[in-house]
Design a protein around this motif. Sequence first.
Motif, PDB file in Angstrom:
ATOM      1  N   MET A   1     -34.075   7.937-105.447  1.00  0.00           N
ATOM      2  CA  MET A   1     -34.735   7.061-104.306  1.00  0.00           C
ATOM      3  C   MET A   1     -35.656   8.112-103.642  1.00  0.00           C
ATOM      4  SD  MET A   1     -32.480   5.987-100.939  1.00  0.00           S
ATOM      5  CE  MET A   1     -31.675   4.549-101.955  1.00  0.00           C
ATOM      6  N   THR A   2     -36.931   7.650-103.359  1.00  0.00           N
ATOM      7  CA  THR A   2     -37.973   8.287-102.820  1.00  0.00           C
ATOM      8  C   THR A   2     -37.765   8.308-101.327  1.00  0.00           C
ATOM      9  OG1 THR A   2     -39.246   6.434-102.319  1.00  0.00           O
ATOM     10  CG2 THR A   2     -39.533   7.234-104.357  1.00  0.00           C
ATOM     11  N   PHE A   3     -38.672   9.718-100.816  1.00  0.00           N
ATOM     12  CA  PHE A   3     -38.432   9.825 -99.310  1.00  0.00           C
ATOM     13  C   PHE A   3     -38.649   8.624 -98.552  1.00  0.00           C
ATOM     14  CE2 PHE A   3     -40.302  11.550 -95.804  1.00  0.00           C
ATOM     15  CZ  PHE A   3     -39.166  12.119 -95.025  1.00  0.00           C
ATOM     16  N   ASP A   4     -39.757   7.768 -98.933  1.00  0.00           N
ATOM     17  CA  ASP A   4     -39.991   6.653 -98.316  1.00  0.00           C
ATOM     18  C   ASP A   4     -38.848   5.645 -98.217  1.00  0.00           C
ATOM     19  OD1 ASP A   4     -42.612   7.595 -97.318  1.00  0.00           O
ATOM     20  OD2 ASP A   4     -43.640   6.519 -99.041  1.00  0.00           O
ATOM     21  N   GLU A   5     -38.026   5.545 -99.403  1.00  0.00           N
ATOM     22  CA  GLU A   5     -36.983   4.525 -99.369  1.00  0.00           C
ATOM     23  C   GLU A   5     -35.800   4.972 -98.518  1.00  0.00           C
ATOM     24  OE1 GLU A   5     -37.544   2.640-103.799  1.00  0.00           O
ATOM     25  OE2 GLU A   5     -36.482   4.540-103.611  1.00  0.00           O
ATOM     26  N   VAL A   6     -35.702   6.446 -98.541  1.00  0.00           N
ATOM     27  CA  VAL A   6     -34.607   7.166 -97.803  1.00  0.00           C
ATOM     28  C   VAL A   6     -34.863   6.894 -96.241  1.00  0.00           C
ATOM     29  CG1 VAL A   6     -33.499   9.153 -96.968  1.00  0.00           C
ATOM     30  CG2 VAL A   6     -34.088   8.735 -99.442  1.00  0.00           C
ATOM     31  N   LEU A   7     -36.167   7.102 -95.775  1.00  0.00           N
ATOM     32  CA  LEU A   7     -36.305   6.813 -94.548  1.00  0.00           C
ATOM     33  C   LEU A   7     -36.201   5.145 -94.037  1.00  0.00           C
ATOM     34  CD1 LEU A   7     -39.773   8.732 -93.761  1.00  0.00           C
ATOM     35  CD2 LEU A   7     -37.416   9.110 -92.781  1.00  0.00           C
ATOM     36  N   ALA A  11     -33.638   3.494 -91.441  1.00  0.00           N
ATOM     37  CA  ALA A  11     -34.161   2.681 -90.332  1.00  0.00           C
ATOM     38  C   ALA A  11     -33.400   1.307 -90.312  1.00  0.00           C
ATOM     39  CB  ALA A  11     -35.568   2.369 -90.530  1.00  0.00           C
ATOM     40  N   ALA A  12     -32.964   0.867 -91.569  1.00  0.00           N
ATOM     41  CA  ALA A  12     -32.466  -0.284 -91.544  1.00  0.00           C
ATOM     42  C   ALA A  12     -30.798  -0.308 -91.093  1.00  0.00           C
ATOM     43  CB  ALA A  12     -32.271  -0.848 -93.039  1.00  0.00           C
ATOM     44  N   ILE A  13     -30.178   1.150 -91.465  1.00  0.00           N
ATOM     45  CA  ILE A  13     -29.052   1.243 -90.777  1.00  0.00           C
ATOM     46  C   ILE A  13     -28.877   1.486 -89.328  1.00  0.00           C
ATOM     47  CG2 ILE A  13     -27.035   2.807 -90.852  1.00  0.00           C
ATOM     48  CD1 ILE A  13     -27.571   3.379 -93.839  1.00  0.00           C
ATOM     49  N   ILE A  14     -29.935   2.130 -88.819  1.00  0.00           N
ATOM     50  CA  ILE A  14     -29.846   2.245 -87.423  1.00  0.00           C
ATOM     51  C   ILE A  14     -30.186   0.893 -86.898  1.00  0.00           C
ATOM     52  CG2 ILE A  14     -31.148   3.391 -85.478  1.00  0.00           C
ATOM     53  CD1 ILE A  14     -31.742   5.666 -87.119  1.00  0.00           C
ATOM     54  N   PRO A 125     -34.551 -13.045 -76.416  1.00  0.00           N
ATOM     55  CA  PRO A 125     -35.762 -12.400 -77.089  1.00  0.00           C
ATOM     56  C   PRO A 125     -35.486 -10.910 -77.295  1.00  0.00           C
ATOM     57  CG  PRO A 125     -36.021 -12.953 -74.617  1.00  0.00           C
ATOM     58  CD  PRO A 125     -34.864 -13.710 -75.103  1.00  0.00           C
ATOM     59  N   PRO A 126     -35.945 -10.225 -78.121  1.00  0.00           N
ATOM     60  CA  PRO A 126     -35.704  -8.865 -78.653  1.00  0.00           C
ATOM     61  C   PRO A 126     -36.599  -7.800 -77.596  1.00  0.00           C
ATOM     62  CG  PRO A 126     -36.886  -9.565 -80.371  1.00  0.00           C
ATOM     63  CD  PRO A 126     -36.516 -10.850 -79.451  1.00  0.00           C
ATOM     64  N   LEU A 127     -36.041  -6.679 -77.671  1.00  0.00           N
ATOM     65  CA  LEU A 127     -37.228  -5.653 -76.931  1.00  0.00           C
ATOM     66  C   LEU A 127     -37.825  -5.039 -78.162  1.00  0.00           C
ATOM     67  CD1 LEU A 127     -34.594  -4.166 -74.133  1.00  0.00           C
ATOM     68  CD2 LEU A 127     -36.457  -5.649 -73.854  1.00  0.00           C
ATOM     69  N   ALA A 128     -38.927  -4.908 -78.249  1.00  0.00           N
ATOM     70  CA  ALA A 128     -39.871  -4.315 -79.284  1.00  0.00           C
ATOM     71  C   ALA A 128     -40.022  -2.829 -78.557  1.00  0.00           C
ATOM     72  CB  ALA A 128     -41.122  -5.037 -79.447  1.00  0.00           C
ATOM     73  N   LEU A 129     -39.055  -1.957 -79.147  1.00  0.00           N
ATOM     74  CA  LEU A 129     -39.153  -0.456 -78.786  1.00  0.00           C
ATOM     75  C   LEU A 129     -40.033   0.336 -79.726  1.00  0.00           C
ATOM     76  CD1 LEU A 129     -35.714   0.085 -77.278  1.00  0.00           C
ATOM     77  CD2 LEU A 129     -37.888  -0.678 -76.049  1.00  0.00           C
ATOM     78  N   GLY A 130     -40.457  -0.466 -80.932  1.00  0.00           N
ATOM     79  CA  GLY A 130     -40.901   0.377 -82.250  1.00  0.00           C
ATOM     80  C   GLY A 130     -42.448   0.176 -82.028  1.00  0.00           C
ATOM     81  N   TRP A 131     -43.082  -0.030 -80.914  1.00  0.00           N
ATOM     82  CA  TRP A 131     -44.649  -0.098 -80.930  1.00  0.00           C
ATOM     83  C   TRP A 131     -45.303   0.996 -81.270  1.00  0.00           C
ATOM     84  CZ3 TRP A 131     -46.366   3.349 -77.294  1.00  0.00           C
ATOM     85  CH2 TRP A 131     -45.486   3.706 -76.391  1.00  0.00           C
ATOM     86  N   TRP A 132     -44.774   2.340 -81.124  1.00  0.00           N
ATOM     87  CA  TRP A 132     -45.328   3.514 -81.128  1.00  0.00           C
ATOM     88  C   TRP A 132     -45.252   3.769 -82.557  1.00  0.00           C
ATOM     89  CZ3 TRP A 132     -42.170   6.516 -83.935  1.00  0.00           C
ATOM     90  CH2 TRP A 132     -40.668   6.299 -83.894  1.00  0.00           C
ATOM     91  N   SER A 133     -44.661   3.029 -83.536  1.00  0.00           N
ATOM     92  CA  SER A 133     -44.629   3.766 -85.004  1.00  0.00           C
ATOM     93  C   SER A 133     -45.568   2.729 -85.810  1.00  0.00           C
ATOM     94  CB  SER A 133     -43.068   3.476 -85.572  1.00  0.00           C
ATOM     95  OG  SER A 133     -43.032   3.730 -86.825  1.00  0.00           O
ATOM     96  N   SER A 135     -44.949   2.408 -89.113  1.00  0.00           N
ATOM     97  CA  SER A 135     -43.770   1.941 -89.998  1.00  0.00           C
ATOM     98  C   SER A 135     -43.326   0.429 -89.803  1.00  0.00           C
ATOM     99  CB  SER A 135     -42.878   3.041 -90.278  1.00  0.00           C
ATOM    100  OG  SER A 135     -41.882   2.310 -91.114  1.00  0.00           O
ATOM    101  N   SER A 136     -43.460  -0.693 -90.768  1.00  0.00           N
ATOM    102  CA  SER A 136     -42.816  -1.760 -90.309  1.00  0.00           C
ATOM    103  C   SER A 136     -41.423  -1.848 -90.326  1.00  0.00           C
ATOM    104  CB  SER A 136     -43.365  -2.836 -91.513  1.00  0.00           C
ATOM    105  OG  SER A 136     -42.913  -2.379 -92.672  1.00  0.00           O
ATOM    106  N   GLN A 137     -40.980  -0.776 -91.160  1.00  0.00           N
ATOM    107  CA  GLN A 137     -39.333  -0.740 -90.999  1.00  0.00           C
ATOM    108  C   GLN A 137     -38.855  -0.212 -89.901  1.00  0.00           C
ATOM    109  OE1 GLN A 137     -41.047   0.675 -93.376  1.00  0.00           O
ATOM    110  NE2 GLN A 137     -40.722  -0.105 -95.559  1.00  0.00           N
ATOM    111  N   TRP A 138     -39.618   0.874 -89.172  1.00  0.00           N
ATOM    112  CA  TRP A 138     -38.992   1.225 -87.964  1.00  0.00           C
ATOM    113  C   TRP A 138     -39.384   0.358 -86.976  1.00  0.00           C
ATOM    114  CZ3 TRP A 138     -35.551   4.885 -87.133  1.00  0.00           C
ATOM    115  CH2 TRP A 138     -35.383   5.819 -88.114  1.00  0.00           C
TER     116      TRP A 138
END
Length: 306
Positions: A1-7, A11-14, A125-133, A135-138
């Motif tokens: 598993m690559t580093f990107d896949e680990v990240l 992100a998916a678990i969080i 409606p969700p709160l979009a707190l990942g605007w700073w990233s 990464s689509s996953q985060w």
Amino acid sequence: MTFDEVLALLAAIIGGATRIGTPFLFVSLGECLTEKAGRINLGLEGVLVFSAMAGFGGAYLSGSPWVGVAAAALAGGILALLHGLLCSMMRVNDVAMGIAIMLLGVGLAFYLGKSLIQPQAPQIPPLALGWWSGSSQWQAALRINPLFPAGVLLAGLMAWFFAHTGWGMKVRMVGDCADAARAIGTSVTLVRVAATAAGGMIAGLGGASLSLYYPGSWSEGLSSGQGLIAVALVIFARWSPVRCLGTAMLFGGAGAIGPALQSVGISSGYYLFNALPYALTLLILVLTCVPNRTIPGSPSELFAPR
């Protein structure tokens, strides 16, 4: 598993932990309040299912998800109030009545919710707190259910309420020594009924999260036993609202492992990972079952003869 896949997996678990853990959080907080007053409510599974149906129906009929949230809290409070009133009668056992309330809530939800299985209700409606990233996953992981930060705030407020307010002290006294509470003029029945009803309203917010956010629909198998698991969570959290937050996230993260692995292309053992929350519940019950010894932090009146 690559580093990107680990990240991506992290992100998916969080993200999954907050989505799946939110109903656990509210139901465990509601049961924590109820048990602090010396009463146990095993009917929370029925409360959760009934409030999920009421929340979905309220949102569908009104066109507003927030009306649905209010309807879910009200429905949970009414069903829990019934439990509290009936348990205040002579020779009524909390556990037996809780099972009856669970069956009543589930039965009413299935009967009244038949016409709500196909329609779509407006979602929270969700709160979009990942605007700073970038990464689509985060970004996806940090699309937070607005009820989750409300639950975090509620956990802190409940901890403060029990430790620093007169009403909180009365709830704890009623749960620890009902005779001492009566001696200073406190109505044990009133405190327990109020705590049970308020706990039901809090648990009802968990039902709203199920039907109006994730999975965001109404069906008869929506809860999957989360109301009963929450009772074990309260024991594991040692009747602490702040620890309820941690245990809810633990169970939410356990439930999110399977979908998270699928998101990075790992599908083997998917159903085994989906069973993790239930295996954790059994493990917690085994570890916390100590014969002839009171669990630290437990309200003494929970184990007193009725």
